[in-house]
Design a protein around this motif. Structure first.
Motif, PDB file in Angstrom:
ATOM      1  N   GLY A 242       0.796  -1.215   0.000  1.00 26.12           N
ATOM      2  CA  GLY A 242       0.000   0.000   0.000  1.00 26.12           C
ATOM      3  C   GLY A 242       0.833   1.271   0.000  1.00 26.12           C
ATOM      4  O   GLY A 242       0.328   2.349  -0.338  1.00 26.12           O
ATOM      5  N   ASP A 243       2.126   1.158   0.350  1.00 23.41           N
ATOM      6  CA  ASP A 243       2.997   2.337   0.352  1.00 23.41           C
ATOM      7  C   ASP A 243       3.172   2.925  -1.039  1.00 23.41           C
ATOM      8  O   ASP A 243       3.623   4.064  -1.179  1.00 23.41           O
ATOM      9  N   VAL A 244       2.825   2.161  -2.067  1.00 24.03           N
ATOM     10  CA  VAL A 244       3.036   2.630  -3.437  1.00 24.03           C
ATOM     11  C   VAL A 244       2.214   3.871  -3.759  1.00 24.03           C
ATOM     12  O   VAL A 244       2.608   4.693  -4.598  1.00 24.03           O
ATOM     13  N   THR A 245       1.077   4.047  -3.094  1.00 20.56           N
ATOM     14  CA  THR A 245       0.228   5.197  -3.415  1.00 20.56           C
ATOM     15  C   THR A 245       0.919   6.515  -3.078  1.00 20.56           C
ATOM     16  O   THR A 245       0.701   7.524  -3.739  1.00 20.56           O
ATOM     17  N   GLY A 246       1.785   6.503  -2.049  1.00 19.97           N
ATOM     18  CA  GLY A 246       2.530   7.701  -1.696  1.00 19.97           C
ATOM     19  C   GLY A 246       3.617   8.040  -2.689  1.00 19.97           C
ATOM     20  O   GLY A 246       4.174   9.143  -2.665  1.00 19.97           O
ATOM     21  N   LEU A 247       3.906   7.107  -3.601  1.00 23.75           N
ATOM     22  CA  LEU A 247       4.906   7.321  -4.645  1.00 23.75           C
ATOM     23  C   LEU A 247       4.263   7.590  -5.995  1.00 23.75           C
ATOM     24  O   LEU A 247       4.952   7.641  -7.016  1.00 23.75           O
ATOM     25  N   GLY A 248       2.939   7.747  -5.990  1.00 25.03           N
ATOM     26  CA  GLY A 248       2.227   8.004  -7.239  1.00 25.03           C
ATOM     27  C   GLY A 248       1.900   6.763  -8.039  1.00 25.03           C
ATOM     28  O   GLY A 248       1.489   6.857  -9.208  1.00 25.03           O
TER      29      GLY A 248
END
Length: 308
Positions: A242-248
């Protein structure tokens, strides 16, 4: 019926071989006698309660979501299957109770497809969850197509090895990260292997100096954090973290989809997709299978033999 279930969250020791009632058959549900059940990383995470905030759990909870098996009976509204049909399924509901580590599974029609003839029963059980995760990531989130350069992190695992093959079938050039012991395996699937660890970005850039068009991350952590720098302008990023959303990027959470599952079966029957099974355990030894998968170094898939 015999099934592996848990009565509480915990370590592998909470897995029990139980006698449970035969599942009920709803109007759009198929009763499947399971031959093999696939074991996925999500299984041990569910067992330990890591996704309790996402799904309501009912105990005793039968583990598992993947199966290959034979249709035994069908609900009144089912027209897609008849008794005797051989099927594969990613059987997941919006609550956790009736999984696939059992002799009989009540599977909604939307979770099933006909079994690929090109794969054996073991391979077929390893296809649904991992294959759907890879297929939906590459087709829906990353929109991989001919001429793309695709980077797959953890390319030798269950999802990664299928993502390599799906990427190749979609016309992409595929680079895959893996330990050196898995490099020949990745080459056999059509990927260009690179080794994990310090200097990874330089090794990827040596193969793709302009950057890659898409990254599918199956590791998270520092590997995910370093992925945006490997993309060329306009490149796409997707991950199971889920951390991927903070990377766009796009977060990948697999959904049951009979059309997608049928597409995977078609790829297998055309000879463009296979499933590497690295280990098989009897149903009663599900705890050993969980321990192996939780170790994080499995090449391909692990399966449970449920019924002869």
């Amino acid at each position: 019926m015999k099934a592996i279930a848990v009565q509480r969250y915990g370590g592998p020791e909470v897995l029990e071989l139980m006698d449970l009632p035969e599942p009920r058959l709803g109007p759009d549900v198929v009763l499947v006698r399971v031959r093999y059940a696939g074991v996925n990383p999500a299984d041990w995470k569910i067992r330990e309660g890591y996704i309790d905030d996402w799904f309501e759990a009912h105990f005793p909870m039968v583990m598992g979501c993947d199966l290959s098996g034979v249709v035994e009976r069908v609900g009144l509204g089912v027209t897609e299957f008849v008794p005797g049909d051989e099927v594969v399924g990613y059987v997941r509901a919006d609550h956790m109770q009736r999984g696939t580590y059992g002799e009989l599974v009540a599977a909604p029609v939307r979770t099933l497809a006909r079994r690929p003839r090109a794969l054996d029963w073991r391979q077929s059980a390893g296809l649904p969850a991992a294959g759907l995760t890879a297929y939906q990531a590459l087709r829906r989130h990353l929109r991989v197509g001919p001429g793309d350069v695709l980077l797959v992190h953890a390319a030798a695992g269950g999802v990664g090895s299928l993502a390599v093959q799906i990427g190749r079938a979609l016309g992409a050039r595929v680079i895959g990260t893996a330990s050196e012991r898995n490099h020949d395996f990745l080459r056999s699937l059509g990927a260009e292997p690179v080794t994990y660890g310090p200097g990874l970005a330089d090794r990827v850039r040596a193969l793709a100096p302009q950057g890659v068009d898409a990254v599918f991350d199956l590791m998270g952590g520092d590997t995910l954090l370093g992925s945006p720098a490997l993309l060329r302008p306009g490149g796409r990023l997707a991950s199971i973290s889920g951390d991927v959303t903070g990377l766009g990027g796009r977060y990948v959470f697999v959904r049951p989809d009979p059309a997608d599952l049928a597409a995977l079966v078609d790829l297998a029957d055309r000879g463009e997709l296979t499933v590497h099974v690295s280990a098989e355990f009897p149903l009663a030894e599900a705890a050993r299978a969980h321990e192996l998968v939780a170790g994080g170094h499995v090449r391909g898939k692990v399966v449970l033999a449920v019924t002869p």
